[in-house]
Design an enzyme around this catalytic site. Structure first.
Site: not given
Ligand code: GLA
Length: 451
Positions: A256-257, A364
């Site tokens: 992620n990220e 998200e």
């Molecule tokens: C990022 C993460 C999520 C969550 C958000 C805040 O987008 O990918 O898992 O932690 O931040 O809720």
């Protein structure tokens, strides 16, 4: 009269005639007025039975003539709206049918002078869903997901999840700091509760996320062993988690990220420091080795608005495809605002996933209604603007080929529990339900996006 005198007199008379005709012409008749054409604006305040039409003021116009029709060619008119004369610059059109297309155009008037038509504006009234309609029923070609917490799977949470949603993601309890809090402990309590909830209720479970710089436990940040021992530890962690949920978790955000904002460089996380630039590819291979069937996603934010980041992610994806590193899809987090980004930009970025024949996860979604901190309660105007953005997002998602669809996941159920309030330090209402589980305009925007 000799010839000279005669010619002199003729010239004199001619001159007098032209002087008098000039002065009387200038003094007696009005100058010709030129009226510009009005510009019709997009309709606003759209409901299932009304909308507001508006247009720009035209210099010297005394009134306007408004046409409203169900027909793009204006062969027929709504009752009372065949050149309805109005002094104002807007008109509420009411008593309409839901989910119908309407068109309007306008002319400017000054006395007998009438301008040409404005542009034609097209608008569709919102629709009234059947009383038994739900998000998951309406979205029959992809999962509608929601971020959940293990302590909130009961009561009205439970009812709403089961009724409206077909997929769940752990908001934070399936991350490494929770599942592997210290070197020799795993804690699967909350993760098991979420996965079991999905299993029991026939709800899909998306795993989120195995490796994320922000959920790295301290013992990993301060890892004392060699780089090879670090890599072995990561392989063991990934294998343990993925194996545990094999057949129960359909998909994982593996990393992620990983990409920095702006520069498009890889974040210099502990994973990169210990395992090198290829750490991401290695993690995807560890997951695939543990579960050949689970779908594996790369997930990140700001990929619509940060072109450098978007390009960097697709360069990484292309490199994976070229090297046969397993990857099944890309997740756009979609933490966005009611007025941003533009639908066309969401579409363009999404097309890049589809072009590679990968699956798309809008993973998200939340839509800030108060990004500039200028309201203290959700106004009707802002709520409709948020609804329009949700509708656009769903339209883009729904228009991709079914094989490339996976899920559109909303980042939380109720406005009162959004992470954004803590994150930005002021109130917002970014979700589909209000604090009392009531459906908001944004909820109906989701349904309209599927029409
Ligand atoms: C990022 C993460 C999520 C969550 C958000 C805040 O987008 O990918 O898992 O932690 O931040 O809720």
């Amino acid at each position: 009269m000799n010839e000279f005198r005669f010619r002199f007199l003729t010239i004199l008379i001619g001159l007098l005639i032209s002087i008098t005709s000039c002065s009387s012409g200038g003094g007696d008749s009005e100058p010709e007025i030129e009226l510009g054409d009005p510009i019709a604006n997009q309709a606003t305040s759209i409901t299932s039975s009304s909308f507001t039409a508006s247009w720009s003021r035209v210099y010297r116009a005394e009134s306007y003539l408004l046409d409203v029709s169900e027909d793009a060619g204006f062969a027929t008119f709504l009752a009372g709206y065949n050149a309805k004369s109005l002094v104002s610059l807007n008109e509420d059109i009411t008593g309409l049918e839901s989910n119908m297309q309407y068109y309007y155009r306008v002319k400017a008037v000054n006395g007998a002078i009438v301008s040409s038509y404005s542009n034609i504006v097209e608008t569709t009234t919102s629709f009234i869903p059947d009383s038994d309609q739900t998000l998951k029923k309406a979205a029959d070609t992809f999962f509608v997901g929601v971020a959940v917490q293990s302590g909130k799977l009961n009561g009205q949470y439970d009812e709403t999840y089961r009724k409206e949603f077909s997929s769940i993601t752990a908001e934070w309890e399936m991350k490494m700091n929770v599942m592997h809090p210290s070197v020799d402990t795993y804690d699967f309590g909350p993760a098991d509760a979420i996965v079991n909830y999905g299993q029991t209720n026939g709800i899909n479970v998306h795993g989120h996320s195995l490796i994320w710089h922000n959920s790295t436990p301290d013992w990993v940040k301060n890892f004392a062993g060699t780089d090879q021992e670090f890599e072995d530890m990561i392989e063991e962690y990934i294998t343990t988690v993925v194996t545990r949920y094999k057949g129960k978790v359909t998909s994982w955000d593996v990393v992620n990220e990983a990409v920095e904002d702006g520069s498009g460089n890889l974040r210099n996380s502990i994973y990169r420091q210990k395992m090198g630039d290829d750490y991401i590819a290695k993690c995807y291979q560890f997951v695939r080795a543990a579960d050949p069937d689970v779908l594996i996603f790369y997930n990140d934010y700001s990929m619509i608005i940060d072109q450098t980041k978007q390009d960097a992610v697709f360069a990484m994806v292309d490199d994976f495809i070229a090297r046969n590193i397993p990857i099944d899809g890309v997740g756009f987090q979609m933490h966005i605002s009611h007025d941003y980004p533009a639908k066309a930009d969401i579409q363009k970025a999404t097309d890049r996933i589809v072009e590679r024949n990968l699956k798309v996860h809008f993973s998200e979604l939340d839509v800030r209604a108060n990004p500039n901190k200028d309201i203290t309660s959700l106004t009707a105007e802002r709520s409709l603007s948020q609804k329009a953005k949700v509708k656009e997002v769903v339209q883009v998602y729904n228009s991709i080929p079914n094989d490339n669809k996976y899920a559109l996941t909303v980042w939380g159920l109720k406005d009162s529990e959004t992470w954004l309030t803590d994150f930005y330090g002021y109130v917002d209402w970014p979700l589909l339900f209000d604090g009392n589980y009531n459906k908001k305009d944004a909820y109906y925007g989701f349904l309209e996006g599927l029409q």
